[in-house]
Design an enzyme around this catalytic site. Structure first.
Site, mmCIF file in Angstrom:
data_model
loop_
_atom_site.group_PDB
_atom_site.id
_atom_site.type_symbol
_atom_site.label_atom_id
_atom_site.label_comp_id
_atom_site.label_asym_id
_atom_site.label_seq_id
_atom_site.Cartn_x
_atom_site.Cartn_y
_atom_site.Cartn_z
ATOM 1 N N GLU A 47 -9.427 -10.790 -7.909
ATOM 2 C CA GLU A 47 -8.523 -9.614 -7.722
ATOM 3 C C GLU A 47 -7.269 -9.831 -8.670
ATOM 4 O OE1 GLU A 47 -7.752 -9.738 -3.656
ATOM 5 O OE2 GLU A 47 -9.396 -9.020 -3.035
ATOM 6 N N LYS A 66 0.702 -1.107 0.051
ATOM 7 C CA LYS A 66 0.035 -0.076 -0.078
ATOM 8 C C LYS A 66 0.836 1.277 0.051
ATOM 9 C CE LYS A 66 -3.899 -2.338 2.045
ATOM 10 N NZ LYS A 66 -5.023 -2.146 3.239
ATOM 11 N N HIS A 118 -2.053 -5.357 1.331
ATOM 12 C CA HIS A 118 -3.234 -6.116 1.290
ATOM 13 C C HIS A 118 -3.202 -7.523 0.668
ATOM 14 C CE1 HIS A 118 -7.177 -7.362 -0.588
ATOM 15 N NE2 HIS A 118 -6.499 -7.744 -1.609
ATOM 16 N N TYR A 170 -12.374 -2.468 -4.028
ATOM 17 C CA TYR A 170 -12.589 -2.522 -2.670
ATOM 18 C C TYR A 170 -14.316 -2.555 -2.680
ATOM 19 C CZ TYR A 170 -8.169 -2.541 -0.098
ATOM 20 O OH TYR A 170 -7.120 -3.119 0.393
ATOM 21 N N ASN A 193 -2.013 0.096 6.728
ATOM 22 C CA ASN A 193 -1.642 -1.000 7.108
ATOM 23 C C ASN A 193 -0.805 -1.813 6.463
ATOM 24 O OD1 ASN A 193 -3.690 -1.700 5.392
ATOM 25 N ND2 ASN A 193 -4.834 -2.545 7.262
HETATM 26 P P1 RTP Z 1 -7.208 -5.761 3.148
HETATM 27 O O1 RTP Z 1 -8.385 -6.096 2.474
HETATM 28 O O2 RTP Z 1 -6.654 -4.466 2.757
HETATM 29 O O3 RTP Z 1 -6.189 -7.015 2.834
HETATM 30 O O4 RTP Z 1 -7.301 -5.790 4.512
HETATM 31 P P2 RTP Z 1 -7.987 -6.801 5.463
HETATM 32 O O5 RTP Z 1 -8.670 -7.801 4.570
HETATM 33 O O6 RTP Z 1 -7.402 -7.198 6.514
HETATM 34 O O7 RTP Z 1 -9.483 -5.944 6.018
HETATM 35 P P3 RTP Z 1 -10.834 -5.667 5.227
HETATM 36 O O8 RTP Z 1 -11.662 -6.028 6.329
HETATM 37 O O9 RTP Z 1 -11.105 -6.167 3.936
HETATM 38 O O10 RTP Z 1 -10.611 -3.965 5.229
HETATM 39 C C1 RTP Z 1 -10.108 -3.396 4.159
HETATM 40 C C2 RTP Z 1 -9.335 -2.170 4.657
HETATM 41 O O11 RTP Z 1 -10.211 -1.245 4.947
HETATM 42 C C3 RTP Z 1 -9.781 -0.709 6.405
HETATM 43 N N1 RTP Z 1 -10.726 -0.994 7.478
HETATM 44 N N2 RTP Z 1 -10.758 -0.072 8.482
HETATM 45 N N3 RTP Z 1 -11.859 1.252 10.597
HETATM 46 C C4 RTP Z 1 -12.095 0.167 10.435
HETATM 47 O O12 RTP Z 1 -12.786 -0.435 11.186
HETATM 48 C C5 RTP Z 1 -11.664 -0.706 9.201
HETATM 49 N N4 RTP Z 1 -11.957 -1.725 8.902
HETATM 50 C C6 RTP Z 1 -11.402 -1.915 7.911
HETATM 51 C C7 RTP Z 1 -8.356 -1.271 6.579
HETATM 52 O O13 RTP Z 1 -7.352 -0.275 6.070
HETATM 53 C C8 RTP Z 1 -8.548 -2.531 5.852
HETATM 54 O O14 RTP Z 1 -7.076 -2.846 5.354
HETATM 55 MG MG MG Z 2 -9.785 -7.540 2.917
#
Ligand code: RTP
Ligand code: MG
Length: 142
Positions: free
Chosen positions: A128, A11, A117, A51, A114
């Site tokens: 994806e 990222k 991804h 997303y 973070n």
């Molecule tokens: P990613 O898709 O980026 O790999 O991250 P992830 O699966 O670990 O998490 P996901 O639930 O898919 O969420 C995508 C991105 O959105 C942001 N996020 N913020 N503030 C919040 O509660 C929250 N929840 C998610 C994070 O940057 C996450 O990587």
């Molecule tokens: Mg995710």
């Protein structure tokens, strides 16, 4: 489980911190092979499309702002159980909850910035990978 492919993104925060190489090194040391890679700056349309599953969530606008704030690298990782293996290397979404030694624990600042991804399932990985790469851009590795 067998050999899988998964989509990884370094990222904007990771690119800005100049730690792409260290992140690639984590993949390689874990036995994952990079079979496609490129750097680009996502448009808002691309970020929103990528997303789309999170559209309408409270964090969605911040996520799109962040993902379009600078260049990213997008790579396809291949290896045994690659989808789960990459998620384990990444650590929890919130770096404060990420296990020591994971990419997010070591390089991420916040739940928004973070570092990486990774696809969360084989189905997501297929979608994806096709979002960013044509079939001819995926290289055979031995
Ligand atoms: P990613 O898709 O980026 O790999 O991250 P992830 O699966 O670990 O998490 P996901 O639930 O898919 O969420 C995508 C991105 O959105 C942001 N996020 N913020 N503030 C919040 O509660 C929250 N929840 C998610 C994070 O940057 C996450 O990587
Ligand atoms: Mg995710």
């Amino acid at each position: 489980m067998g050999v899988q492919r998964t989509l990884s993104i370094a990222k904007p925060d990771a690119v800005s911190k100049n730690v792409i190489g260290e992140i690639y090194s984590r993949f390689e040391k874990a036995g994952l092979r990079i079979v496609a890679a490129k750097m680009l700056r996502l448009s808002r349309e691309q970020a929103e499309g990528f997303y789309a599953e999170h559209k309408g969530r409270p964090f969605f606008p911040a996520l799109i702002d962040f993902m379009t704030s600078g260049p990213v690298t997008v790579q396809v990782l291949e290896g045994e159980g690659a989808v789960l293996q990459n998620r384990e290397l990444m650590g929890a979404t919130n770096p404060k909850e990420a296990a020591p030694g994971t990419i997010r624990a070591d390089f991420a600042e916040s739940i928004d910035a973070n570092a990486v991804h990774g696809s969360d399932s084989e189905e997501s990985a297929a979608r994806e990978i096709a979002f960013f790469f044509s079939t001819s851009e995926l290289c055979e590795r031995v």
